[in-house]
Enzyme design. Sequence first.
Site, short mmCIF file in Angstrom:
data_model
loop_
_atom_site.label_atom_id
_atom_site.label_comp_id
_atom_site.label_asym_id
_atom_site.label_seq_id
_atom_site.Cartn_x
_atom_site.Cartn_y
_atom_site.Cartn_z
N TYR A 1 20.78 27.29 5.13
CA TYR A 1 19.22 26.77 5.12
C TYR A 1 19.38 25.67 6.24
CZ TYR A 1 15.31 25.06 3.04
OH TYR A 1 13.82 24.53 2.59
N ASN B 1 6.81 24.36 -4.39
CA ASN B 1 5.63 25.31 -4.12
C ASN B 1 4.22 24.82 -4.28
OD1 ASN B 1 7.61 27.09 -4.06
ND2 ASN B 1 7.82 27.90 -6.18
N ASN C 1 2.54 36.98 -5.31
CA ASN C 1 2.76 36.82 -6.36
C ASN C 1 4.16 35.91 -6.36
OD1 ASN C 1 4.36 38.86 -4.75
ND2 ASN C 1 5.73 38.93 -6.76
N SER C 2 4.55 35.22 -5.32
CA SER C 2 5.60 34.06 -5.09
C SER C 2 5.22 32.71 -5.80
CB SER C 2 5.94 33.91 -3.68
OG SER C 2 4.83 33.23 -3.07
N TYR D 1 5.55 30.33 6.44
CA TYR D 1 6.37 29.30 5.92
C TYR D 1 7.61 29.73 5.25
CZ TYR D 1 4.20 31.23 1.60
OH TYR D 1 3.84 31.96 0.52
N GLY D 2 7.85 31.13 5.38
CA GLY D 2 8.98 31.92 5.06
C GLY D 2 9.11 33.34 5.60
N GLY D 3 10.31 33.94 5.34
CA GLY D 3 10.66 35.24 6.02
C GLY D 3 11.36 36.22 5.21
N MET D 4 10.73 36.43 4.07
CA MET D 4 11.42 37.24 3.20
C MET D 4 11.85 38.66 3.66
SD MET D 4 8.83 36.54 -0.10
CE MET D 4 9.55 37.78 -1.19
N PHE E 1 5.11 25.94 8.78
CA PHE E 1 5.12 24.89 8.05
C PHE E 1 6.36 24.84 7.12
CE2 PHE E 1 4.26 22.59 3.93
CZ PHE E 1 3.90 21.44 4.44
#
Length: 386
Positions: A105, A178, A204-205, A296-299, A321
């Site tokens: 992280y 969240n 759905n997160s 805001y993420g990279g699943m 973000f």
Amino acid sequence: MVALAPGCPPGGQNQHHEHRRCSWRPPAPWVQGVCGGVCRQLPACTSPGCRSTFTPAAVTNNTSSSERKKLKELEVPRLGHSDVHVKMLAAPINPADINMIQGTYAILAPLPAVAGNEGVGRVLEVGPGVTALRPGDWVIPADAGLGTWRTQAVFPEASLLQVPSDIPLLCAATLSVNPCTAYRMLADFESLAPGDSVIQNAANSGVGQAVIQIAKATGIRTINVVRDRPDLPKLVERLKALGADHVITEDMLRKPEMKEIFKSIPKPRLALNCVGGKSTTEMLRHLQPKGTMVTYGGMAKQPVTVPVSAFIFRDVRLRGFWMTQWKKDHAHDKESLSSMMDTLCQLVQRGQLGAPACTTVPLEDFKEALVASTQPFTSSKQVLLL
């Protein structure tokens, strides 16, 4: 982690925190807890001059992955002038928590460290310099890295935010990451008005579910993209019950059915990306000219790929973000943070914002919860009851 309690003479402990010169001995059974792994809670020593309290906590260290997650016994420090003694009640397992344990992280605590960035606790005692909190108040972390996977802790007052104690426990435990991320992305990048639309993947997160509910409460329409899965009809039903206007799969993004959606609602001015890869590229095609996509993420662990034509002919904007960075940037702007938290708590109290789908897990089962939180098609957040 075993430490000599303040007030006890040197050599006054062994692996069970037995004070050789005190009369105190730990009773059995010990209370289990989690530390970057898991801890055990030992009661306070009652011998004169000895003021020790040990608490379960989840602690991470720098050993192999199999050794990273263990029960540890941590001493609760003395209460300082501006400190708050907190009994933790519940703490979720978020993707960022897993990444911090793995050491991947953007922020990493010095090791060994107590894991967990989010949760809710009840104030037990306050130091003489504490002004805004009192015993019985509910508190949540003001920022990441506090270490919430433990039963008790002493925190500086400045590291805590008070929340109403009449909101549901799971709402409070999952409020500071969240919902805050969803709120800021909806508010900070485009001036959205009732009737406007937003498109998002990973709908759905935890963030996705918060986006749906906050948008619904403010009159904003949502197009929600999810991966295809065996229980898709059930997921669609659940997201629509939260207020989703449309729920589609990634494959549908290139199909003619999308034209039917835009007959009833305008094309989105804002796209929210938590996946990357092909899903993001296809979602971007439906953004209005001069619209904004926020990542805001990279699943998918794949890069965001954007056609040159999207920049030249539609002048789309790509932004990023990170809630932790927002809090750092607004560290001296307490009003922005308190206003956001007040708004979110009011939505919860009015029944317009609920916790994401959660599975509550006893502290002693934390390892199973960690495994469950990393499984594919996971739509339920694991929450440790402390």
